[in-house]
Design an enzyme around this catalytic site. Structure first.
Site, PDB file in Angstrom:
ATOM      1  N   HIS A 461       0.837  -1.208   0.000  1.00  0.00           N
ATOM      2  CA  HIS A 461       0.000   0.000   0.000  1.00  0.00           C
ATOM      3  C   HIS A 461       0.875   1.264   0.000  1.00  0.00           C
ATOM      4  CE1 HIS A 461      -3.655   2.357   1.202  1.00  0.00           C
ATOM      5  NE2 HIS A 461      -2.719   3.160   1.704  1.00  0.00           N
ATOM      6  N   GLU A 462       1.781   1.331   0.937  1.00  0.00           N
ATOM      7  CA  GLU A 462       2.615   2.543   1.048  1.00  0.00           C
ATOM      8  C   GLU A 462       3.534   2.672  -0.159  1.00  0.00           C
ATOM      9  OE1 GLU A 462       1.668   4.643   3.033  1.00  0.00           O
ATOM     10  OE2 GLU A 462       0.463   3.372   4.350  1.00  0.00           O
ATOM     11  N   HIS A 468       3.385   6.962  -6.807  1.00  0.00           N
ATOM     12  CA  HIS A 468       2.644   8.167  -7.216  1.00  0.00           C
ATOM     13  C   HIS A 468       3.549   9.408  -7.097  1.00  0.00           C
ATOM     14  CE1 HIS A 468      -1.668  10.113  -6.890  1.00  0.00           C
ATOM     15  NE2 HIS A 468      -1.118  10.343  -8.056  1.00  0.00           N
TER      16      HIS A 468
HETATM   17 ZN   LIG Z   1      -2.957   5.212   1.987  1.00  0.00          ZN
END
Ligand SMILES: [Zn+2]
Length: 672
Positions: A461-462, A468
């Protein structure tokens, strides 16, 4: 010696000179950076030349360069490696930073220049990205109240001040209620509880100066108690105490606070020209209107409710077989659901861990990024800001992309949870600048460090957030990386989690740390099957809360929020044995601040998109389909906030996201 925070950073990749920075450097560096930013802003506002994009917006983009640099280092440290000195400095800085930011947005000559540019935007010959940046600056000033007349501006300031007082009181009341309630447990009351719950109850007793174990309202104690305790009366007492937080009468009661907060928010929205607070809030989000949010929530609600009712029937049958007659109640759900989980899906989590070493999972995340985007990772020599921190240079085809730092282990000086932050954001204005991104987690140290499946998911997730930032390719920092709408920002991170569930990723990387053997197939199958367990319940309790939050802000503020909450639940047909995940008197997301007010839906909004985005790969029959990966990078990961989120999505996917992939992912489709 000159302050290293203020000097030129001329080392490799212009990384902060971590080894030279001492705590004593921060306060003077902030002082210098804030006054430099003030001088720059004042010069822009007072510029005798007529406003141009360059002398106003681009100048603002660069006005806070030093402040960004100092903040990037400090705010990462204060979360990841705090000390009493750093905490004191943080308290000291909070009003100064807030004061500076409202000074900027309330600077009338500055707003005049931005507004003039905005009125003349068609004649300025702006690029699409510049037009977007101008629009966002203008909007930010308007939403802060820059265009209000003096009387309204004064009223706005008073409202904000009162809201700050009320939301702080809301949090503190909740904390007080959570701390004050406890119930001693006799030895007989411990029946059926696993060792870790008993140990936690004994520890809670010691903390409260009690002889024996006690039950408290701490989520990590009460939830497993409700899962495991066979004592129905005790479960009822505990559950009722838990859901009464913030509604116990007396000084800590939050019900009047909630009503006043809702009324003030409505007034604030009216001052800014919006029909209600939800319209104001959503105007800045991808969802845009309350109607779109309601539509999404209701499309998920119906199948979730159906599944929950089916599960309720199964659980009621189990309860009757247990010799307990009558209806399944809210304090019974977790208990019978846990029994059912053990019967249908059980596997021993501890068998997984040897296959999920931290090294293997870092390798899996990097390899996935290599297969999707061609990224390569080369370990860097430290030192970084803590001995546990590791660094990599990220490259593609031999070209520098970014620096990635991983700070994975729990320690006393780190706040809980996991997060991603950019110590430096990518931009091109003022010279090509690449990102320095850090992932901070709280994994247990070990030799080797072995993760749970949840930990591994957090790592992915991180890392999705990090991509991004690292792949961002824009000119202006204002829209760089994760500077996007709140209901869009979790798309890259939640999407990346899906690659952990691609069987070939675990087959390749989840290898026993000692033997190198791959994870046994039946363990892998059970692990993947367990991911959808009890999602009817989880979805219903979440969506009900999101619908109540939306309704409170979409229309005249209710005088009696509790009565309104009951009406809404009756209208949607809330199942008897499930309550809202967060009822009004303890709904911190909505009342302890503005962040998630009429925004609690955003978790699900992002999930709809991440499920649908991953579906785009699956439709091509390849989780690593190069064409889809290229689109993902071009339209989402590199684009930051350069265009509205709905447009970016449409270019990536070619159609609006449907809820089917989410329903399938949560195991809610087969009952339809
Ligand atoms: Zn998040």
């Amino acid at each position: 010696m000159p302050n290293p925070l203020l000097a030129d950073w001329s080392g490799p990749f212009a990384l902060p000179p971590f080894a030279e920075i001492t705590d004593a450097d921060f306060a003077p560096a902030f002082e210098a950076a804030l006054s430099e930013a003030r001088r720059n802003i004042a010069a822009i506002a007072a510029d005798p030349a007529p406003p141009s994009f360059a002398n106003t917006i681009e100048a603002m983009e660069q006005a806070e360069g030093l402040l960004d640099r100092v903040s990037g280092v400090f705010y990462n440290l204060s979360g990841a490696d705090s000390t009493p000195e750093r905490e004191a400095l943080m308290r000291d800085l909070a009003p100064k930073m807030a004061g500076f930011s409202s000074e900027v947005t309330m600077n009338r000559p500055l707003f005049q220049r931005i507004d003039t540019l905005w009125q003349r935007r068609a004649e300025l010959g702006l690029t699409a990205e510049q037009a977007r940046v101008l629009e966002l600056y203008h909007k930010m000033f308007l939403r802060a109240g820059a265009a209000l007349n003096d009387a309204d501006a004064q009223r706005m300031a008073a409202i904000k001040e009162r809201l700050a007082v009320l939301s702080t009181a809301f949090s503190q009341n909740l904390l007080a209620d959570e701390r004050s309630w406890f119930r001693p447990l006799s030895e007989a009351d411990l029946e059926g509880l696993p060792d870790f719950v008993v140990a936690a109850a004994r520890e809670a007793g010691r903390e409260r100066g009690q002889e024996g174990p006690v039950l408290t309202l701490n989520r990590s104690l009460i939830v497993p108690f409700l899962q495991f305790s066979p004592k129905r009366e005790l479960r009822e007492v505990a559950y009722e105490a838990w859901v009464a937080r913030g509604a116990n009468g007396g000084e800590t009661d939050n019900r009047a606070n909630a009503a006043e907060i809702l009324a003030l928010r409505e007034e604030r929205a009216h001052l800014l020209g919006f029909a209600n607070f939800a319209e104001f809030k959503l105007d800045d989000e991808m969802a845009k209107t309350p109607a779109q949010v309601r539509d999404l929530l209701m499309r998920v609600w119906a199948p979730a409710r159906r599944k929950a009712e089916e599960d309720a029937a199964t659980l009621t049958g189990m309860m009757h077989a247990d010799g307990v007659n009558g209806d399944l109640e809210a304090w019974d759900w977790r208990y019978y659901s846990e029994k059912r989980r053990v019967a249908e899906f059980d596997f021993d989590e501890s068998l997984l861990k040897p296959y999920l070493s931290l090294e293997a999972m870092i390798g899996a995340a990097f390899d996935t990024a290599h297969r999707l985007f061609g990224l390569e990772f080369r370990a860097l020599e430290g030192p970084f800001y803590h001995p546990d921190v590791r660094g990599w240079e990220v490259t593609r085809n031999g070209r520098h992309v970014a620096v990635f730092l991983g700070d994975y282990f729990a320690r006393g000086s780190k706040r809980s949870g996991a997060w991603c932050s950019a110590m430096r954001s990518q931009r091109k204005l003022g010279g090509e600048t690449s990102a320095i991104v850090v992932n901070v987690c709280n994994f247990t140290k070990g030799d080797p460090a072995l993760l749970s499946y949840d930990d591994a998911r957090t790592l992915f997730h991180e890392f999705g957030h990090a991509l991004h930032q690292m792949l961002s390719n824009v000119t202006y920092q204002f829209i760089s990386g994760t500077s996007v709408a709140r209901d869009f920002v979790e798309l890259p991170s939640q999407l990346y989690e899906h690659w952990l569930e691609v069987p070939e990723v675990l087959q390749k990387h989840a290898r026993h740390w000692q033997t190198g053997a791959p994870m046994p197939q039946d363990l892998l199958d059970k692990l993947l099957a367990a991911q959808t367990y009890d999602q009817g319940f989880a979805t219903v309790e979440y969506v009900a809360s999101a619908l109540v939050d939306l309704d409170f802000h979409d229309g005249p503020a209710p005088r009696d929020p509790m009565a309104r909450q009951a009406e809404i639940l009756a209208v949607i047909g809330m199942p008897h044995a499930i309550r809202m995940r967060h009822a009004t008197p303890h709904f911190s997301h909505v009342f302890s601040g503005d962040g998630y007010s009429s925004g609690y839906y955003s978790y699900m909004w992002s999930e709809v998109m991440d499920a649908d985005a991953f579906e785009a790969f699956q439709e091509r029959g390849d989780a690593f389909d190069p064409e889809t990966a290229a689109k993902l990078e071009r339209y989402i990961l590199s684009a930051g906030g350069s265009r509205p989120a709905d447009e970016l999505w449409l270019d990536f996917r070619g159609k609006k996201p449907g809820v089917e992939a989410l329903l399938k992912g949560r195991g809610l489709l087969e009952t339809a």
